[in-house]
Structures are given as C-alpha cells and as structure tokens.
Design a protein around this motif. Structure first.
Motif, short mmCIF file in Angstrom:
data_model
loop_
_atom_site.label_atom_id
_atom_site.label_comp_id
_atom_site.label_asym_id
_atom_site.label_seq_id
_atom_site.Cartn_x
_atom_site.Cartn_y
_atom_site.Cartn_z
N LEU A 9 40.09 32.65 50.98
CA LEU A 9 39.23 32.18 49.91
C LEU A 9 39.49 32.95 48.63
CD1 LEU A 9 36.06 31.76 52.04
CD2 LEU A 9 37.25 29.95 50.83
N LEU A 10 39.69 34.24 48.77
CA LEU A 10 39.98 35.06 47.60
C LEU A 10 41.24 34.54 46.93
CD1 LEU A 10 39.38 38.75 48.65
CD2 LEU A 10 38.26 37.47 46.84
N GLY A 11 42.24 34.28 47.76
CA GLY A 11 43.51 33.81 47.23
C GLY A 11 43.32 32.53 46.44
N TRP A 13 40.69 31.46 45.00
CA TRP A 13 39.96 31.67 43.77
C TRP A 13 40.76 32.39 42.71
CZ3 TRP A 13 36.34 28.93 41.93
CH2 TRP A 13 35.62 28.13 42.81
N ILE A 14 41.62 33.28 43.15
CA ILE A 14 42.43 33.98 42.16
C ILE A 14 43.33 32.97 41.47
CG2 ILE A 14 44.28 35.66 41.88
CD1 ILE A 14 42.85 37.19 44.26
N VAL A 15 43.81 31.99 42.24
CA VAL A 15 44.67 30.97 41.64
C VAL A 15 43.85 30.02 40.77
CG1 VAL A 15 46.20 29.04 42.16
CG2 VAL A 15 46.33 31.11 43.52
N SER A 18 41.28 30.59 36.18
CA SER A 18 42.05 31.21 35.10
C SER A 18 41.10 32.17 34.41
CB SER A 18 42.51 30.14 34.13
OG SER A 18 41.39 29.49 33.60
N ARG A 19 41.60 33.11 33.72
CA ARG A 19 40.71 34.07 33.07
C ARG A 19 39.93 33.39 31.97
NH1 ARG A 19 43.76 39.73 32.19
NH2 ARG A 19 44.79 39.76 34.20
N ALA A 20 38.68 33.12 32.26
CA ALA A 20 37.84 32.43 31.28
C ALA A 20 37.66 33.32 30.05
CB ALA A 20 36.50 32.10 31.90
N LYS A 260 39.49 49.79 41.62
CA LYS A 260 40.49 49.91 40.53
C LYS A 260 41.13 48.57 40.22
CE LYS A 260 42.97 54.21 39.97
NZ LYS A 260 43.59 55.32 40.66
N GLY A 261 41.00 48.11 39.00
CA GLY A 261 41.61 46.83 38.64
C GLY A 261 40.93 45.63 39.27
N VAL A 262 39.78 45.85 39.90
CA VAL A 262 39.07 44.76 40.57
C VAL A 262 37.63 44.65 40.06
CG1 VAL A 262 38.23 43.88 42.79
CG2 VAL A 262 40.52 44.90 42.65
N LEU A 263 36.88 45.74 40.21
CA LEU A 263 35.47 45.73 39.76
C LEU A 263 35.43 46.10 38.27
CD1 LEU A 263 33.94 47.48 42.91
CD2 LEU A 263 33.85 45.03 42.33
N TRP A 265 35.42 45.48 33.96
CA TRP A 265 34.62 44.77 32.95
C TRP A 265 35.12 43.35 32.79
CZ3 TRP A 265 30.05 46.11 31.77
CH2 TRP A 265 29.68 47.46 31.65
N ALA A 266 36.44 43.16 32.89
CA ALA A 266 36.99 41.80 32.74
C ALA A 266 36.40 40.88 33.81
CB ALA A 266 38.51 41.83 32.84
N ASN A 267 36.33 41.36 35.04
CA ASN A 267 35.75 40.52 36.10
C ASN A 267 34.24 40.38 35.93
OD1 ASN A 267 37.92 39.44 37.47
ND2 ASN A 267 38.06 41.10 38.95
N ALA A 268 33.57 41.44 35.52
CA ALA A 268 32.12 41.33 35.28
C ALA A 268 31.86 40.31 34.18
CB ALA A 268 31.55 42.70 34.88
N ASN A 286 33.43 36.36 45.36
CA ASN A 286 34.86 36.62 45.53
C ASN A 286 35.38 37.78 44.68
OD1 ASN A 286 34.81 34.47 47.26
ND2 ASN A 286 35.58 33.01 45.75
N LEU A 287 34.81 37.98 43.52
CA LEU A 287 35.32 39.05 42.67
C LEU A 287 34.54 40.34 42.86
CD1 LEU A 287 35.70 37.06 39.31
CD2 LEU A 287 37.45 37.45 41.06
N TRP A 288 33.31 40.24 43.31
CA TRP A 288 32.43 41.39 43.17
C TRP A 288 31.74 41.87 44.45
CZ3 TRP A 288 32.74 43.54 38.44
CH2 TRP A 288 31.93 44.64 38.21
N PHE A 290 31.74 41.38 47.92
CA PHE A 290 32.50 41.97 49.03
C PHE A 290 33.23 43.23 48.56
CE2 PHE A 290 36.64 42.15 51.26
CZ PHE A 290 36.18 42.36 52.55
N ASN A 291 33.84 43.17 47.39
CA ASN A 291 34.62 44.31 46.91
C ASN A 291 33.77 45.55 46.67
OD1 ASN A 291 37.13 42.99 46.93
ND2 ASN A 291 36.69 42.01 44.97
N SER A 292 32.55 45.38 46.17
CA SER A 292 31.75 46.58 45.89
C SER A 292 31.26 47.21 47.20
CB SER A 292 30.61 46.29 44.91
OG SER A 292 29.82 45.21 45.31
#
Ligand code: NAG
Ligand code: NAG
Ligand code: NAG
Ligand code: NAG
Ligand code: NAG
Ligand code: NAG
Ligand code: NAG
Ligand code: NAG
Ligand code: NAG
Ligand code: CU
Length: 392
Positions: A9-11, A13-15, A18-20, A260-263, A265-268, A286-288, A290-292
């Motif tokens: 699922l992460l995969g 979503w990463i695809v 796009s970076r809004a 690192k590189g995940v949580l 500001w860009a993802n927030a 997906n971005l936050w 599970f990762n935190s």
C-alpha cells in the motif's frame, strides 16, 4: 494469501501521490530541530484563525479554549507535572472489570485495554481519527481530574526532529522527557502477525532499530507495564490479545529509517494540504501513523498495546493536530468528513461478526470503554460536544 500488505500500500501511495506541496528548504532554528516551513505555517495560521472565529460566547469561548502545545515548547514545570500525573494514574486502581483482562492493573491500563480491544476496528478504518480524538480527550481529563494535572495534552513535534528525534525534549533522556532509546540488543527485523482478522496471515513488517531492550533513563526507567504484547511473529492463541498479566519494563527500538526523510515537514504539509478526506486519511496512515509508531519501536510499535508507552498520547496528539489543521481550513465542509471502512482495511473480524466490514458513517457507535459509546460524529468537532481545544 496475504491480500493487503502495508509495504504494498505504501508503494502504491508513493507512486500515486505526487507532491502536492513542496516545502521550502528547511532551516535550523536556535531552539534545535528544523524550522516549520512557511507552507505549513500558513495552513496552521488559517486553522487557528478559523477555529477562533467560530467560537461563540457560551460553551467553548476564545477566553477558555485549551491550548495544546508541543512538548518542546512548554515549560519544565508543565512537563514535570504531566509526568507526575502519568505516574499518578499508574498508581491508581483500574475501573475496568478485570475479568475482561487479568493484566489490567492500574488506571492507565483501562486505556491500554480498550485500545487493544478496539484495535482491529479503529485503525486503517473510518474511526481512526474520531476514536483517537476522544481517547486523547479522555486521557487529558483523567490526568487533570483524577491526578491534578494543571496543563493540557501536549504533542510530540515530530517533523521538527525528523532528522534526529533524540534532539527533541520528548526523548532527550532527561527527567522532563519520556526517556530515550532502549538498551541495544542485537535483533533481526520481524513480521508481526495481526490476530482477530478473518485473514489469518496479515503481517506487519517491523524493522530492527538500534535499541530493543529496556529504556535506561528518564522518569519511566522503572516503569512496569502488564498488558500485551499482542502482535508477535506468530499469533499466540493461548493469550491472543495479551490480556494476561505480563509484568515487564518499557522497551524501545529507535529506527531512524522511518523518521529521517519520512516524518518530514514536507510530508506533514502534504497531509494537511490534502484535498479530500480520503486523501487526508490515507496520507496520515501511509506517510505518518505507522512510521511514527515504528520509529519508537517495541511497545510503542505494537498496534494493540501501544498505549503502554506513555509517549503514545503525544504521538497521537500530533496526528490529531494534523487532522485538526486540515479540518480547520474549511470547518463547514470538513469537520464531519469521514472516509474508510468499519474494520482494519475492511477485513472481516473473526471475533465480531456484528461489525460489518463496509463504510463507516458519522452515525456509527464507537466503543471507548467503561460504558462510553459515543457516535462517530461526536468525536469530530474540536470545540463542541464537550471538546474545547486548539493546537499551537
Ligand atoms: C467557558 O466560558 C463559557 C462562558 O463563560 C462557559 O459557558 C463555559 O462553560 C466555559 N467552558 C469551559 C470549558 O470552561
Ligand atoms: C465482572 O464481570 C464478571 C463476569 O462478567 C461478573 O461476574 C462480575 O460481577 C463483574 N464484577 C463487577 C464488579 O461488576
Ligand atoms: C472486546 O470486548 C468485547 C466485550 O466487551 C468482546 O466481545 C470482544 O470480543 C473483545 N474484542 C477483543 C479483540 O478482545
Ligand atoms: C516478511 O515478509 C516478507 C514478505 O512476505 C518477506 O519478504 C520477508 O523476508 C519477511 N521478513 C522477515 C524478517 O521474516
Ligand atoms: C529506579 O529504581 C532504582 C532502584 O529502585 C532507583 O535507584 C532509581 O532511582 C529509580 N529510577 C527512577 C527514574 O525512578
Ligand atoms: C514522505 O514519506 C515517504 C514514506 O512514507 C517517504 O518515502 C518520502 O520520502 C517522504 N517525502 C518527503 C518529501 O519527505
Ligand atoms: C464545500 O464543498 C463544496 C463541494 O466541494 C464546495 O462547492 C463549497 O464551495 C465548499 N464550501 C466552502 C465554504 O468552501
Ligand atoms: C472499504 O472501503 C473502500 C473505500 O475506501 C471500499 O471501496 C471497500 O468496498 C470497503 N471494503 C469493504 C469490505 O467494505
Ligand atoms: C445521521 O443522523 C442524522 C440525524 O440523526 C441524520 O440527519 C443524518 O442524515 C445521518 N447521517 C448519515 C450519514 O447517516
Ligand atoms: Cu491506536
């Protein structure tokens, strides 16, 4: 057959996503950590302005709305008082009937118990956000009303310290922190199997971090927990939900790979700038989310008994804050927006055939424990239905 895997699922979503919003290059502030980028700040300012403008002169007002701050931005007296109140709840008897789970020993366990009991309903589902909002509110009230805490809930400023969470006062190991990493214990990554689902081999990948053992510093160094763990490599059918007493230390396993590189500001920013509730919820998951949990590891990363780590409430206050900022961009349209199934990824539950997998609505009843059964919609507004708070 493993139908749904988090990495898959992460995969996707990463695809798909796009970076809004692309955040500005981060700068260092004097206080440590990475400065909030202007894109995030603009959205946060709009949320704060809209919430305050929505308040009337009865109930929740501009002069008595509670302010939930970052742990790093509050004062030592408040941090000390918060930690004292957590220990106080840990020393109080539970209210839950312990015939439900013999491992319930104190007032904190009331919370951990109901979180375990509801895990397959309140994660990767439409209830994620409103259920945890009420859960946090319930904890804030317990700290204040039962243990005399004078402040309000505080959040872990995750994006600010994404490059190194140990630079945050949340984890700096001082007596006004939650302590640091667990003692290093060489171990391998694991796949944890989720009990209670009709799909018997649904697994959650758990990377190996740099700790693994008991925490060695801070005010929770000698903290004893009892419920859980639940998610293990192989389901333990003799104690499926970890309800038996299992007295042990608090362990952590910091794993930079999901911070690192995940949580960032860009993802927030991408989360709070989501266009739809579907995008918002899936971005949070997906971005936050599970990762935190995975960054902290061990107790905090067990999807069921995760509230065993007292920092859980700060982690989820950050998620609640991201939702609040999103709602606050358009309170009329977004306050009651809901997206998601009634169970974990819509998978049927083997123990609760009465919970239909299908879409959650705002009129569904949620189970918060000790007889509290609010409707989903009661867990959505921030300044009515008993709630009255704003994030700074
Ligand atoms: C806030 O003040 C209003 C108006 O005085 C009052 O009705 C309300 O009960 C207060 N709420 C809280 C949470 O103190
Ligand atoms: C706890 O639950 C058990 C089993 O349902 C019941 O027999 C007992 O009366 C309950 N205890 C209290 C204090 O409600
Ligand atoms: C949660 O508790 C209810 C009873 O209150 C029980 O029916 C249900 O099976 C429990 N679920 C889990 C996962 O323990
Ligand atoms: C976890 O499961 C994945 C997918 O089935 C597999 O590739 C991986 O080797 C497993 N990892 C461990 C540590 O067992
Ligand atoms: C932990 O327990 C030990 C031994 O009882 C004690 O010396 C120490 O002060 C305790 N630490 C904390 C942080 O409570
Ligand atoms: C956002 O998070 C994903 C992991 O979910 C990560 O791969 C990606 O690099 C992050 N993006 C940014 C811009 O931080
Ligand atoms: C609410 O959403 C509808 C439909 O997306 C849109 O037409 C309307 O302008 C929005 N209302 C506000 C106040 O933005
Ligand atoms: C779960 O939700 C999705 C929409 O997010 C929906 O398409 C799907 O049918 C739902 N699954 C079940 C089992 O209801
Ligand atoms: C929820 O209930 C209210 C009133 O009880 C009703 O007006 C509304 O249409 C219902 N919404 C949904 C999504 O079922
Ligand atoms: Cu949870």
């Amino acid at each position: 057959m493993r139908l749904l895997e988090i990495p898959t699922l992460l995969g996707i979503w990463i695809v798909l996503l796009s970076r809004a919003v692309v955040a500005r290059p981060a700068q260092r502030s004097n206080e440590g950590g990475i400065t909030m980028p202007s894109e995030f700040k603009t959205l946060q300012d709009t949320y704060q302005k809209n919430i305050r403008a929505s308040l009337g002169s009865n109930g929740c007002t501009d002069s008595n709305i509670s302010v939930r701050k970052s742990w790093d931005e509050t004062d030592d007296a408040t941090r000390t008082d918060y930690i004292r109140a957590v220990h106080c709840l840990a020393s109080r008897p539970p209210r839950t009937n312990t015939s439900l789970a013999g491992g319930i020993v104190n007032r904190l366990d009331d919370f951990t118990y109901i979180h375990i009991n509801q895990t397959n309903i309140i994660h990767q589902s439409g209830y994620l956000l409103p259920w945890h909002r009420l859960f946090l509110w319930d904890m804030e009230n317990a700290l204040r009303n039962e243990c005399g805490y004078k402040g309000h809930l505080l959040y872990w400023d995750i994006a600010r310290f994404s490059e190194d969470q140990t630079k945050s006062r949340v984890f700096d190991g001082s007596m006004t922190s939650f302590g640091g990493n667990g003692v290093p214990e060489p171990h391998s990554p694991d796949n944890l199997t989720i009990p209670g689902l009709a799909i018997k081999d649904f697994q959650l990948p758990m990377p190996a971090g740099t700790g693994g053992g008991c925490i060695t510093d801070g005010p929770f160094k000698n903290f004893t927990i009892s419920l859980g763990p639940v998610a293990k490599p192989v389901i333990d059918y003799s104690n499926e939900f970890g309800y038996e007493p299992n007295h042990r230390c608090l362990s952590r396993d910091f794993y930079d790979g999901t911070s690192k590189g995940v949580l960032t500001w860009a993802n927030a920013t991408k989360i709070v700038a989501s266009d739809t509730i579907h995008e918002l919820r899936t971005n949070i998951e997906n971005l936050w989310h599970f990762n935190s949990h995975t960054y902290i590891g061990r107790e905090a990363a067990d999807p069921f008994s995760t509230p065993n780590d007292p920092v859980f409430y700060l982690l989820h206050a950050q998620i609640d804050r991201l939702w609040a900022i999103w709602q606050g961009q358009d309170l009329q349209n977004r306050t009651y927006a809901i997206d998601g199934n009634r169970t974990f990824f819509g998978i049927p539950l083997d123990y609760a055939p009465n919970v239909p997998p299908s879409l959650a609505t705002i009129n569904d009843t949620m189970e918060l424990g000790l007889g509290w059964r609010p409707l989903t919609k009661e867990g959505m507004p921030m300044t009515t239905d008993g709630r009255c708070y704003i994030y700074e």
